[in-house]
Design a protein around this motif. Structure first.
Motif, mmCIF file in Angstrom:
data_model
loop_
_atom_site.group_PDB
_atom_site.id
_atom_site.type_symbol
_atom_site.label_atom_id
_atom_site.label_comp_id
_atom_site.label_asym_id
_atom_site.label_seq_id
_atom_site.Cartn_x
_atom_site.Cartn_y
_atom_site.Cartn_z
ATOM 1 N N SER A 145 0.821 -0.998 -0.081
ATOM 2 C CA SER A 145 0.111 0.085 -0.056
ATOM 3 C C SER A 145 0.953 1.258 0.014
ATOM 4 C CB SER A 145 -1.006 0.012 1.236
ATOM 5 O OG SER A 145 -1.633 1.326 1.402
ATOM 6 N N ASP A 146 0.257 2.462 -0.440
ATOM 7 C CA ASP A 146 0.771 3.603 -0.435
ATOM 8 C C ASP A 146 0.824 4.350 0.956
ATOM 9 O OD1 ASP A 146 2.041 3.752 -2.957
ATOM 10 O OD2 ASP A 146 -0.070 4.825 -3.731
ATOM 11 N N ASP A 147 0.097 3.798 2.122
ATOM 12 C CA ASP A 147 -0.484 4.204 3.271
ATOM 13 C C ASP A 147 0.885 3.647 4.285
ATOM 14 O OD1 ASP A 147 -1.525 5.683 5.275
ATOM 15 O OD2 ASP A 147 -2.254 3.673 5.874
ATOM 16 N N LEU A 148 1.456 4.252 4.896
ATOM 17 C CA LEU A 148 2.569 3.828 5.771
ATOM 18 C C LEU A 148 2.008 2.979 6.964
ATOM 19 C CD1 LEU A 148 5.477 3.416 6.553
ATOM 20 C CD2 LEU A 148 5.402 5.577 7.773
ATOM 21 N N ASP A 149 0.943 3.583 7.473
ATOM 22 C CA ASP A 149 0.288 2.797 8.671
ATOM 23 C C ASP A 149 -0.188 1.377 8.192
ATOM 24 O OD1 ASP A 149 0.425 4.927 10.317
ATOM 25 O OD2 ASP A 149 -1.257 5.868 9.944
ATOM 26 N N SER A 150 -0.745 1.440 6.967
ATOM 27 C CA SER A 150 -1.026 -0.029 6.444
ATOM 28 C C SER A 150 0.133 -1.052 6.302
ATOM 29 C CB SER A 150 -1.813 0.109 4.925
ATOM 30 O OG SER A 150 -2.865 0.641 5.248
ATOM 31 N N ARG A 151 1.288 -0.530 5.755
ATOM 32 C CA ARG A 151 2.419 -1.165 5.606
ATOM 33 C C ARG A 151 3.015 -1.731 6.976
ATOM 34 N NH1 ARG A 151 4.070 2.754 2.169
ATOM 35 N NH2 ARG A 151 6.146 2.938 2.819
ATOM 36 N N MET A 152 2.995 -0.846 8.136
ATOM 37 C CA MET A 152 3.300 -1.112 9.376
ATOM 38 C C MET A 152 2.182 -2.280 9.978
ATOM 39 S SD MET A 152 4.027 2.680 11.005
ATOM 40 C CE MET A 152 4.263 2.244 12.444
ATOM 41 N N GLU A 153 1.006 -2.129 9.607
ATOM 42 C CA GLU A 153 -0.038 -3.107 10.013
ATOM 43 C C GLU A 153 0.625 -4.578 9.465
ATOM 44 O OE1 GLU A 153 -4.469 -4.310 9.464
ATOM 45 O OE2 GLU A 153 -4.091 -2.353 9.277
ATOM 46 N N ALA A 154 0.852 -4.578 8.118
ATOM 47 C CA ALA A 154 1.339 -5.794 7.556
ATOM 48 C C ALA A 154 2.684 -6.297 8.134
ATOM 49 C CB ALA A 154 1.592 -5.394 5.963
ATOM 50 N N ALA A 155 3.479 -5.373 8.202
ATOM 51 C CA ALA A 155 4.728 -5.958 8.955
ATOM 52 C C ALA A 155 4.508 -6.665 10.345
ATOM 53 C CB ALA A 155 5.739 -4.666 9.006
ATOM 54 N N ARG A 156 3.711 -5.903 10.779
ATOM 55 C CA ARG A 156 3.301 -6.582 12.257
ATOM 56 C C ARG A 156 2.747 -8.066 12.303
ATOM 57 N NH1 ARG A 156 1.558 -0.979 13.664
ATOM 58 N NH2 ARG A 156 3.391 0.050 14.720
ATOM 59 N N GLU A 157 1.857 -7.969 11.164
ATOM 60 C CA GLU A 157 1.057 -9.216 10.913
ATOM 61 C C GLU A 157 2.271 -10.406 10.444
ATOM 62 O OE1 GLU A 157 -2.310 -11.888 10.724
ATOM 63 O OE2 GLU A 157 -1.719 -10.233 11.899
ATOM 64 N N ILE A 158 3.055 -10.166 9.538
ATOM 65 C CA ILE A 158 4.059 -10.845 9.164
ATOM 66 C C ILE A 158 4.984 -11.337 10.514
ATOM 67 C CG2 ILE A 158 6.221 -11.033 7.676
ATOM 68 C CD1 ILE A 158 4.922 -9.086 5.577
ATOM 69 N N ARG A 159 5.422 -10.285 11.137
ATOM 70 C CA ARG A 159 6.134 -10.917 12.124
ATOM 71 C C ARG A 159 5.335 -11.762 13.135
ATOM 72 N NH1 ARG A 159 7.087 -6.483 17.490
ATOM 73 N NH2 ARG A 159 8.284 -8.022 19.076
ATOM 74 N N ARG A 160 4.084 -11.547 13.296
ATOM 75 C CA ARG A 160 3.224 -12.550 14.277
ATOM 76 C C ARG A 160 3.187 -13.874 13.656
ATOM 77 N NH1 ARG A 160 -1.817 -14.489 14.544
ATOM 78 N NH2 ARG A 160 -2.406 -13.712 12.585
ATOM 79 N N LEU A 161 2.933 -13.922 12.151
ATOM 80 C CA LEU A 161 2.824 -15.276 11.450
ATOM 81 C C LEU A 161 3.921 -15.920 11.425
ATOM 82 C CD1 LEU A 161 0.282 -13.891 8.763
ATOM 83 C CD2 LEU A 161 -0.460 -15.406 10.779
ATOM 84 N N THR A 162 5.223 -15.343 11.368
ATOM 85 C CA THR A 162 6.248 -16.045 11.176
ATOM 86 C C THR A 162 7.123 -16.253 12.308
ATOM 87 O OG1 THR A 162 7.744 -13.978 10.817
ATOM 88 C CG2 THR A 162 6.565 -14.968 8.897
ATOM 89 N N LYS A 163 6.569 -16.222 13.621
ATOM 90 C CA LYS A 163 7.306 -15.973 15.019
ATOM 91 C C LYS A 163 7.784 -17.623 14.905
ATOM 92 C CE LYS A 163 6.920 -14.935 19.726
ATOM 93 N NZ LYS A 163 8.111 -14.127 19.760
ATOM 94 N N THR A 164 6.671 -18.660 14.659
ATOM 95 C CA THR A 164 6.800 -19.887 15.064
ATOM 96 C C THR A 164 6.638 -20.700 13.780
ATOM 97 O OG1 THR A 164 4.763 -20.328 15.668
ATOM 98 C CG2 THR A 164 6.176 -19.684 17.235
ATOM 99 N N SER A 165 6.381 -20.181 12.713
ATOM 100 C CA SER A 165 5.898 -21.025 11.508
ATOM 101 C C SER A 165 7.026 -21.025 10.380
ATOM 102 C CB SER A 165 4.468 -20.503 10.839
ATOM 103 O OG SER A 165 4.017 -21.170 9.711
ATOM 104 N N GLN A 166 7.597 -22.069 10.109
ATOM 105 C CA GLN A 166 8.378 -22.028 8.842
ATOM 106 C C GLN A 166 7.485 -22.014 7.544
ATOM 107 O OE1 GLN A 166 11.547 -21.995 8.817
ATOM 108 N NE2 GLN A 166 11.905 -22.132 6.609
#
Length: 389
Positions: free
Chosen positions: A44-65
């Protein structure tokens, strides 16, 4: 490094790999709506949306290969977020990249190739504590891959990591020690580390952290390796309480820490017995060494025996010994350790050693108690190892 908050940070056309994102989103292995939605937000062009995505990626990849593979296509836009003038965006992207790299060598290489190292090095100098901690943790993970070690070492990271050992938070110090240890396992890197004068901050960590901690284990491992250099041996000897700190780890550290501690002292004594024998003996190392011959690892036991021999008045066998002396007991352990029932004999001799040496060690122990008071310790505790954020 000062960071200014801003509400927008636009990705370049070259950074947005929309074809890769679409392919990943439509492939059978990554068709969940969560993955699709997260990848769309990330572009997205919106930084807040990209930050939300980054946090979700962090959460999903914490324990999942599996998710680390799904989100491999997110590396480039996340690295671009590291260059935004927003500390919150930097932290979110860095944490996501760190989790993507854990136990995934392909992502480790991809993150380096995407240009993440330069901003990560800058973050090591940041006054933003969380950002500095995440940067050090990212270097732990990236440096776990052998190909990355010389690249990181050549980037200027080593002196910055050593500086964190002096001025960083407890967590940042812990992460910096692990990153330095990873880098030290590559040939020629030890000399680079040595040039940054790491012994004083490493000794301070030995004094201040719990002796059984992972931090102390890696500190002692680094010191053990640095003792291969005369400059390192001289630095440890000249540092106030330096040898004593290693002796205390030998006495009460973890099995691995004790193995490194006895290795460091043995290397010193082997390199120049005349120079280093007395400084080591002055710190009351004998009881710990004797215990190590019984309770040490298969590697530390023979090292303890060799060091005991070198610490005697003469390193060579003697034909006559006075009975009931510490030297007699010590030499008996060395001479009989390979005989039958070695554990029973060693334990019995150790008990005799404690009884014989207690009185002569009392003054030394009292002196050490006066020197090493809690008020002298700059760090109250050290963090535990966390592979993902």
């Amino acid at each position: 490094m000062a960071l200014e908050d801003s509400s927008h940070c636009h990705l370049t056309d070259a950074t947005i790999d929309t074809d890769s994102a679409a392919t990943a989103a439509s492939s059978p292995s990554s068709s969940s709506s969560t993955v699709n939605h997260t990848l769309l937000l990330l572009h997205s062009d919106d930084l807040d949306s990209r930050m939300e995505a980054a946090r979700e990626i962090r959460r999903l990849t914490k324990t999942s290969q599996r998710y680390r593979r799904h989100f491999s296509v997110s590396v480039a836009p996340l690295v671009q977020m590291l260059r935004c003038q927003s500390a919150d965006a930097n932290v979110a992207a860095l944490a996501a990249l760190l989790n993507l790299a854990v136990k995934d060598d392909l992502n480790k290489v991809k993150i380096m190739e995407a240009g993440a190292l330069e901003p990560i090095i800058d973050f090591l100098q940041s006054e933003h504590v969380t950002l500095q901690e995440h940067a050090a943790a990212a270097l732990i993970t990236l440096s776990a891959y052998p190909i990355n070690k010389p690249i990181i070492s050549a980037s200027g990271a080593i002196p910055l990591l050593v500086d964190i050992l002096v001025h960083g938070s407890s967590q940042a110090k812990y992460d910096a020690v692990l990153a330095l240890y990873n880098l030290s396992t590559h040939p020629d890197t030890l000399n680079q580390i040595l040039q940054t004068k790491p012994i004083p901050p490493l000794v301070n960590l030995l004094k201040s952290c719990k002796k059984s901690s992972k931090t102390v284990e890696k500190c002692t491992a680094l010191i053990d390796s640095l003792m291969d250099f005369e400059e390192g041996r001289a630095a440890l000897t000249s540092e106030e309480g330096g040898i004593l700190a290693v002796v205390e780890v030998l006495e009460s550290g973890s099995l691995q820490s004790r193995e490194h501690a006895v290795g460091a002292l043995l290397t010193m004594c082997q390199s120049n017995r005349t120079k280093y024998r007395e400084p080591i003996l002055r710190e009351g190392v004998i009881p710990g060494l004797l215990e190590l011959t019984v309770q040490g690892t298969p590697k530390s036991q023979p090292k303890a025996q060799m060091l005991l021999c070198l610490l005697r008045d003469t390193p060579y066998p003697r034909s006559e010994l006075q009975p009931d002396t510490l030297e007699n007991i010590m030499c008996n352990i060395i001479s009989q350790i390979e005989g039958e029932d070695q554990l029973g004999k060693a334990k019995q001799m150790l008990a005799e050693m404690v009884q014989v040496s207690m009185e002569q060690s009392l003054r030394h122990l009292q002196k050490r108690a006066l020197i090493c008071t809690p008020a002298d310790l700059p760090i109250n505790s050290c963090g535990s190892e966390v592979p993902t954020k």
